[in-house]
Write a protein that holds these residues in place. Structure first.
Motif, PDB file in Angstrom:
ATOM      1  N   MET A  59       0.993  10.661  39.427  1.00 36.85           N
ATOM      2  CA  MET A  59       1.270  10.110  38.122  1.00 36.85           C
ATOM      3  C   MET A  59       1.607   8.627  38.266  1.00 36.85           C
ATOM      4  O   MET A  59       2.183   8.208  39.254  1.00 36.85           O
ATOM      5  CB  MET A  59       2.451  10.830  37.481  1.00 36.85           C
ATOM      6  N   LYS A  60       1.261   7.885  37.246  1.00 38.14           N
ATOM      7  CA  LYS A  60       1.555   6.448  37.223  1.00 38.14           C
ATOM      8  C   LYS A  60       2.465   6.132  36.041  1.00 38.14           C
ATOM      9  O   LYS A  60       2.270   6.637  34.951  1.00 38.14           O
ATOM     10  CB  LYS A  60       0.278   5.637  37.096  1.00 38.14           C
ATOM     11  N   ILE A  61       3.440   5.282  36.302  1.00 35.86           N
ATOM     12  CA  ILE A  61       4.336   4.834  35.243  1.00 35.86           C
ATOM     13  C   ILE A  61       3.689   3.649  34.531  1.00 35.86           C
ATOM     14  O   ILE A  61       3.051   2.804  35.159  1.00 35.86           O
ATOM     15  CB  ILE A  61       5.726   4.451  35.802  1.00 35.86           C
ATOM     16  N   ASP A  62       3.816   3.648  33.223  1.00 41.19           N
ATOM     17  CA  ASP A  62       3.297   2.549  32.426  1.00 41.19           C
ATOM     18  C   ASP A  62       4.437   1.984  31.584  1.00 41.19           C
ATOM     19  O   ASP A  62       5.175   2.738  30.948  1.00 41.19           O
ATOM     20  CB  ASP A  62       2.172   3.045  31.513  1.00 41.19           C
ATOM     21  N   VAL A  63       4.598   0.665  31.608  1.00 41.59           N
ATOM     22  CA  VAL A  63       5.608  -0.015  30.805  1.00 41.59           C
ATOM     23  C   VAL A  63       4.883  -0.849  29.757  1.00 41.59           C
ATOM     24  O   VAL A  63       4.039  -1.675  30.091  1.00 41.59           O
ATOM     25  CB  VAL A  63       6.500  -0.939  31.664  1.00 41.59           C
ATOM     26  N   ASP A  64       5.213  -0.619  28.510  1.00 35.99           N
ATOM     27  CA  ASP A  64       4.701  -1.467  27.434  1.00 35.99           C
ATOM     28  C   ASP A  64       5.638  -2.669  27.352  1.00 35.99           C
ATOM     29  O   ASP A  64       6.714  -2.601  26.754  1.00 35.99           O
ATOM     30  CB  ASP A  64       4.669  -0.696  26.114  1.00 35.99           C
ATOM     31  N   VAL A  85       9.421  -2.924  38.042  1.00 42.11           N
ATOM     32  CA  VAL A  85       8.961  -1.605  38.447  1.00 42.11           C
ATOM     33  C   VAL A  85       8.757  -1.665  39.951  1.00 42.11           C
ATOM     34  O   VAL A  85       7.920  -2.427  40.440  1.00 42.11           O
ATOM     35  CB  VAL A  85       7.652  -1.222  37.718  1.00 42.11           C
ATOM     36  N   LEU A  86       9.546  -0.891  40.666  1.00 42.75           N
ATOM     37  CA  LEU A  86       9.489  -0.915  42.128  1.00 42.75           C
ATOM     38  C   LEU A  86       8.286  -0.152  42.664  1.00 42.75           C
ATOM     39  O   LEU A  86       7.791  -0.462  43.742  1.00 42.75           O
ATOM     40  CB  LEU A  86      10.770  -0.330  42.707  1.00 42.75           C
ATOM     41  N   LYS A  87       7.856   0.853  41.926  1.00 38.43           N
ATOM     42  CA  LYS A  87       6.669   1.608  42.333  1.00 38.43           C
ATOM     43  C   LYS A  87       6.033   2.207  41.099  1.00 38.43           C
ATOM     44  O   LYS A  87       6.722   2.755  40.249  1.00 38.43           O
ATOM     45  CB  LYS A  87       7.005   2.660  43.376  1.00 38.43           C
ATOM     46  N   GLU A  88       4.732   2.059  40.987  1.00 38.48           N
ATOM     47  CA  GLU A  88       4.007   2.575  39.826  1.00 38.48           C
ATOM     48  C   GLU A  88       3.539   4.008  40.033  1.00 38.48           C
ATOM     49  O   GLU A  88       3.424   4.762  39.074  1.00 38.48           O
ATOM     50  CB  GLU A  88       2.825   1.672  39.500  1.00 38.48           C
ATOM     51  N   ASP A  89       3.248   4.364  41.272  1.00 41.20           N
ATOM     52  CA  ASP A  89       2.812   5.726  41.581  1.00 41.20           C
ATOM     53  C   ASP A  89       4.038   6.596  41.833  1.00 41.20           C
ATOM     54  O   ASP A  89       4.795   6.350  42.770  1.00 41.20           O
ATOM     55  CB  ASP A  89       1.891   5.742  42.799  1.00 41.20           C
ATOM     56  N   ILE A  90       4.214   7.605  40.999  1.00 38.15           N
ATOM     57  CA  ILE A  90       5.400   8.438  41.037  1.00 38.15           C
ATOM     58  C   ILE A  90       5.129   9.706  41.837  1.00 38.15           C
ATOM     59  O   ILE A  90       4.148  10.417  41.575  1.00 38.15           O
ATOM     60  CB  ILE A  90       5.828   8.816  39.595  1.00 38.15           C
ATOM     61  N   VAL A 108      15.410   8.318  27.723  1.00 36.91           N
ATOM     62  CA  VAL A 108      16.528   7.478  27.268  1.00 36.91           C
ATOM     63  C   VAL A 108      16.110   6.065  26.879  1.00 36.91           C
ATOM     64  O   VAL A 108      16.932   5.319  26.347  1.00 36.91           O
ATOM     65  CB  VAL A 108      17.674   7.415  28.310  1.00 36.91           C
ATOM     66  N   CYS A 109      14.872   5.701  27.103  1.00 42.41           N
ATOM     67  CA  CYS A 109      14.421   4.351  26.745  1.00 42.41           C
ATOM     68  C   CYS A 109      14.512   4.175  25.227  1.00 42.41           C
ATOM     69  O   CYS A 109      13.803   4.851  24.472  1.00 42.41           O
ATOM     70  CB  CYS A 109      12.984   4.119  27.205  1.00 42.41           C
ATOM     71  N   PRO A 110      15.380   3.276  24.759  1.00 45.46           N
ATOM     72  CA  PRO A 110      15.566   3.113  23.314  1.00 45.46           C
ATOM     73  C   PRO A 110      14.359   2.519  22.597  1.00 45.46           C
ATOM     74  O   PRO A 110      14.200   2.704  21.392  1.00 45.46           O
ATOM     75  CB  PRO A 110      16.780   2.200  23.205  1.00 45.46           C
ATOM     76  N   LYS A 111      13.497   1.847  23.317  1.00 43.66           N
ATOM     77  CA  LYS A 111      12.308   1.224  22.721  1.00 43.66           C
ATOM     78  C   LYS A 111      11.048   2.043  22.912  1.00 43.66           C
ATOM     79  O   LYS A 111       9.977   1.658  22.465  1.00 43.66           O
ATOM     80  CB  LYS A 111      12.097  -0.178  23.303  1.00 43.66           C
ATOM     81  N   ARG A 112      11.175   3.175  23.629  1.00 47.10           N
ATOM     82  CA  ARG A 112      10.013   4.028  23.914  1.00 47.10           C
ATOM     83  C   ARG A 112       8.901   3.235  24.603  1.00 47.10           C
ATOM     84  O   ARG A 112       7.720   3.383  24.285  1.00 47.10           O
ATOM     85  CB  ARG A 112       9.486   4.704  22.656  1.00 47.10           C
ATOM     86  N   ALA A 113       9.305   2.419  25.552  1.00 47.32           N
ATOM     87  CA  ALA A 113       8.364   1.526  26.235  1.00 47.32           C
ATOM     88  C   ALA A 113       7.770   2.134  27.505  1.00 47.32           C
ATOM     89  O   ALA A 113       6.906   1.520  28.130  1.00 47.32           O
ATOM     90  CB  ALA A 113       9.065   0.215  26.581  1.00 47.32           C
ATOM     91  N   LEU A 114       8.222   3.330  27.891  1.00 47.15           N
ATOM     92  CA  LEU A 114       7.778   3.938  29.137  1.00 47.15           C
ATOM     93  C   LEU A 114       6.931   5.172  28.895  1.00 47.15           C
ATOM     94  O   LEU A 114       7.185   5.937  27.960  1.00 47.15           O
ATOM     95  CB  LEU A 114       8.983   4.347  29.977  1.00 47.15           C
ATOM     96  N   SER A 115       5.931   5.366  29.746  1.00 46.30           N
ATOM     97  CA  SER A 115       5.126   6.582  29.694  1.00 46.30           C
ATOM     98  C   SER A 115       4.550   6.857  31.078  1.00 46.30           C
ATOM     99  O   SER A 115       4.517   5.976  31.939  1.00 46.30           O
ATOM    100  CB  SER A 115       4.009   6.460  28.658  1.00 46.30           C
ATOM    101  N   LEU A 116       4.113   8.096  31.280  1.00 50.08           N
ATOM    102  CA  LEU A 116       3.451   8.514  32.515  1.00 50.08           C
ATOM    103  C   LEU A 116       2.018   8.897  32.199  1.00 50.08           C
ATOM    104  O   LEU A 116       1.739   9.495  31.162  1.00 50.08           O
ATOM    105  CB  LEU A 116       4.154   9.725  33.113  1.00 50.08           C
TER     106      LEU A 116
END
Length: 63
Positions: free
Chosen positions: A1-6, A34-39, A53-61
């Motif tokens: 899985m990869k983490i994505d930050v908007d 982001v220390l690592k994108e591949d989770i 817990v991200c208040p802006k909903r800026a994170l996704s996998l």
């Protein structure tokens, strides 16, 4: 899985770094990194918590 930050949504409040410190880090200038994108599967619970817990909903996998 990869983490994505908007980055347009992220306001750098750092709660993700508290939930998943091996994946996210706040620097001395309060910039998020982001220390690592591949989770790895064993990191998934922490990353899921950071996403919740991200208040802006800026994170996704993504696969």
């Amino acid at each position: 899985m990869k983490i994505d930050v908007d980055w347009d949504l992220c306001d750098g409040n750092g709660v993700c770094a508290i939930e998943a410190p091996g994946v996210f880090e706040m620097d001395d200038d309060d910039e998020l990194h982001v220390l690592k994108e591949d989770i790895e599967e064993e990191e998934r619970p922490q990353v899921d918590a950071a996403i919740r817990v991200c208040p802006k909903r800026a994170l996704s996998l993504h696969p």
